[in-house]
Write a protein that holds these residues in place. Structure first.
Motif, PDB file in Angstrom:
ATOM      1  N   LEU A 117       9.450  10.169  -5.798  1.00  0.00           N
ATOM      2  CA  LEU A 117       8.123   9.943  -5.228  1.00  0.00           C
ATOM      3  C   LEU A 117       7.171   9.197  -6.159  1.00  0.00           C
ATOM      4  N   ARG A 126      15.859  14.576  -3.365  1.00  0.00           N
ATOM      5  CA  ARG A 126      14.963  14.894  -2.271  1.00  0.00           C
ATOM      6  C   ARG A 126      15.513  16.057  -1.479  1.00  0.00           C
ATOM      7  N   GLY A 176       2.768  13.192  -8.201  1.00  0.00           N
ATOM      8  CA  GLY A 176       1.673  14.165  -8.148  1.00  0.00           C
ATOM      9  C   GLY A 176       1.385  14.774  -9.492  1.00  0.00           C
ATOM     10  N   GLY A 182       6.812  20.918  -8.698  1.00  0.00           N
ATOM     11  CA  GLY A 182       7.533  19.776  -9.263  1.00  0.00           C
ATOM     12  C   GLY A 182       8.562  20.168 -10.299  1.00  0.00           C
ATOM     13  N   SER A 193      -2.479  15.901  -7.532  1.00  0.00           N
ATOM     14  CA  SER A 193      -1.456  16.425  -6.633  1.00  0.00           C
ATOM     15  C   SER A 193      -1.671  15.903  -5.207  1.00  0.00           C
ATOM     16  N   ALA A 194      -0.546  15.687  -4.508  1.00  0.00           N
ATOM     17  CA  ALA A 194      -0.628  15.139  -3.149  1.00  0.00           C
ATOM     18  C   ALA A 194      -1.440  16.040  -2.222  1.00  0.00           C
ATOM     19  N   MET A 254       6.244  19.791   1.504  1.00  0.00           N
ATOM     20  CA  MET A 254       7.623  19.828   2.005  1.00  0.00           C
ATOM     21  C   MET A 254       7.705  20.628   3.311  1.00  0.00           C
ATOM     22  N   VAL A 273      -0.148  14.348   6.918  1.00  0.00           N
ATOM     23  CA  VAL A 273      -0.383  13.076   6.229  1.00  0.00           C
ATOM     24  C   VAL A 273       0.918  12.676   5.558  1.00  0.00           C
TER      25      VAL A 273
HETATM   26  N1  SAH Z   1       4.365  17.487  -7.846  1.00  0.00           N
HETATM   27  C1  SAH Z   1       4.045  16.920  -6.545  1.00  0.00           C
HETATM   28  C2  SAH Z   1       4.761  17.651  -5.439  1.00  0.00           C
HETATM   29  C3  SAH Z   1       6.261  17.572  -5.560  1.00  0.00           C
HETATM   30  S1  SAH Z   1       7.107  18.289  -4.229  1.00  0.00           S
HETATM   31  C4  SAH Z   1       2.536  16.905  -6.347  1.00  0.00           C
HETATM   32  O1  SAH Z   1       1.815  17.543  -7.113  1.00  0.00           O
HETATM   33  O2  SAH Z   1       2.068  16.228  -5.415  1.00  0.00           O
HETATM   34  C5  SAH Z   1       7.336  16.911  -3.180  1.00  0.00           C
HETATM   35  C6  SAH Z   1       6.454  17.049  -1.963  1.00  0.00           C
HETATM   36  O3  SAH Z   1       5.116  16.666  -2.280  1.00  0.00           O
HETATM   37  C7  SAH Z   1       6.825  16.153  -0.818  1.00  0.00           C
HETATM   38  O4  SAH Z   1       7.892  16.677  -0.066  1.00  0.00           O
HETATM   39  C8  SAH Z   1       5.532  16.161  -0.040  1.00  0.00           C
HETATM   40  O5  SAH Z   1       5.349  17.391   0.631  1.00  0.00           O
HETATM   41  C9  SAH Z   1       4.521  16.100  -1.155  1.00  0.00           C
HETATM   42  N2  SAH Z   1       4.121  14.724  -1.466  1.00  0.00           N
HETATM   43  C10 SAH Z   1       4.246  14.105  -2.648  1.00  0.00           C
HETATM   44  N3  SAH Z   1       3.736  12.852  -2.578  1.00  0.00           N
HETATM   45  C11 SAH Z   1       3.277  12.694  -1.314  1.00  0.00           C
HETATM   46  C12 SAH Z   1       2.629  11.631  -0.619  1.00  0.00           C
HETATM   47  N4  SAH Z   1       2.346  10.472  -1.193  1.00  0.00           N
HETATM   48  N5  SAH Z   1       2.294  11.845   0.672  1.00  0.00           N
HETATM   49  C13 SAH Z   1       2.545  12.999   1.283  1.00  0.00           C
HETATM   50  N6  SAH Z   1       3.163  14.035   0.684  1.00  0.00           N
HETATM   51  C14 SAH Z   1       3.511  13.892  -0.608  1.00  0.00           C
END
Ligand code: SAH
Length: 283
Positions: A52, A72, A103, A109, A132-133, A186, A212
């Motif tokens: 990601l 994934r 994120g 993570g 974070s997302a 997720m 989103v």
């Molecule tokens: N450490 C990351 C999360 C990791 S788990 C954080 O803090 O954002 C991975 C999950 O994060 C994905 O399955 C989704 O649910 C979310 N995620 C990460 N990036 C994203 C994005 N750009 N848009 C939407 N969901 C996202």
């Protein structure tokens, strides 16, 4: 000008050989990187990155060796151990190792596990948090994760556990009843079970929901729906992960705060979506 001088004047940490910097890359938009992350990209020898992490971000470290360590969707954790041990090996070779994760590294993570393994092997670590997302991604959709009229708390949950199933250890009843706003990472794969559980636990069927996907990237999509129909609507709209699912009335604020739509020239749909009836700042 040297690369480091491109950063604003500050006492930036020097990346020493044999260290691993565990760093969040934010949800996708390269502009959401921290300056510490940029400083790390400029100095790293090796970047071990996840699925990601936005490709645009890697371009900022053209001289580093890039290693993809993506996984994934609830794959077995054995591979996680391989990644951690690979980081140990690279550090022991005297590399400046940048472990770049989407994120924030400590939000769903496995950053904690990786850092722990590194430290157990005597490898020194620096942690660089990221956006974070579940916070930044929602902000890009015009959804404030807390809003004074809506919630005094927010719950972040993961929609599946290590085996890929809905987390059985989650107490959906407490989550449904105890938190006005629920942010699910997720969550798309099990959205049907999750929304069912929340309704069974007492959430109103018409509780607002936003999904989103690919938040903060050019592919960002937002679906507004309600608990009862969310699973069907996600399917019909062909939404693809990664996604953040947000449940609760904070979603309503998007009607006034969808700033990306406004950049496209659209008018806000409702200036007072929570029906407060007085200026927002008047308390
Ligand atoms: N450490 C990351 C999360 C990791 S788990 C954080 O803090 O954002 C991975 C999950 O994060 C994905 O399955 C989704 O649910 C979310 N995620 C990460 N990036 C994203 C994005 N750009 N848009 C939407 N969901 C996202």
């Amino acid at each position: 000008m040297t690369e480091a001088e491109l950063l604003p004047q500050n006492d930036w940490p020097v990346f020493e050989p044999g260290w691993v910097w565990l760093c969040g890359a934010g949800p996708g938009d390269p502009g959401l990187l921290t300056l510490h992350a940029l400083n790390a990209l400029r100095q790293a020898d090796v970047i071990v990155y996840d699925a990601l992490v936005g490709q645009g971000i890697l371009k900022w470290a053209p001289h580093a060796h890039h290693i993809y360590a993506g996984k994934r969707g609830g794959k077995p954790s054995a591979k996680q151990r391989d990644i951690s041990l690979h980081l140990v090996e690279l550090a022991r070779k005297g590399k400046k190792v940048l472990r770049l994760k989407g994120g924030d590294p400590f939000v769903f993570g496995r950053g904690g596990e990786e850092a722990q393994t590194l430290i157990q092997h005597g490898v020194p670590v620096r942690i660089i948090p990221g956006i974070s997302a579940g916070i930044g991604g929602l902000a890009y959709a015009g959804i404030p994760v807390t809003h004074r009229d809506v919630n005094q708390s927010v719950t972040f949950v993961t929609g599946h556990d290590q085996s890929g199933a809905t987390p059985s250890s989650l107490d959906w009843k407490s989550i449904a009843q105890g938190s006005q706003v629920i942010v699910i990472y997720m969550g798309m794969k099990h959205i049907e079970q999750i929304t069912e559980q929340l309704i069974l636990a007492g959430r109103p069927k018409d509780d607002p929901v936003a999904i989103v996907t690919s938040a903060t990237t050019a592919d960002q999509k937002v679906l507004e729906t309600i608990l009862e129909t969310a699973a069907k609507d996600v399917l019909e709209a062909g939404m693809q992960p990664p996604s953040i699912v947000c449940v609760g009335r904070a979603v309503e604020m998007r009607k006034v705060l969808d700033w990306q739509a406004m950049m496209q020239g659209e008018m806000p749909r409702n200036l007072d979506p929570l029906g407060r009836g007085k200026p927002a700042e008047a308390s």
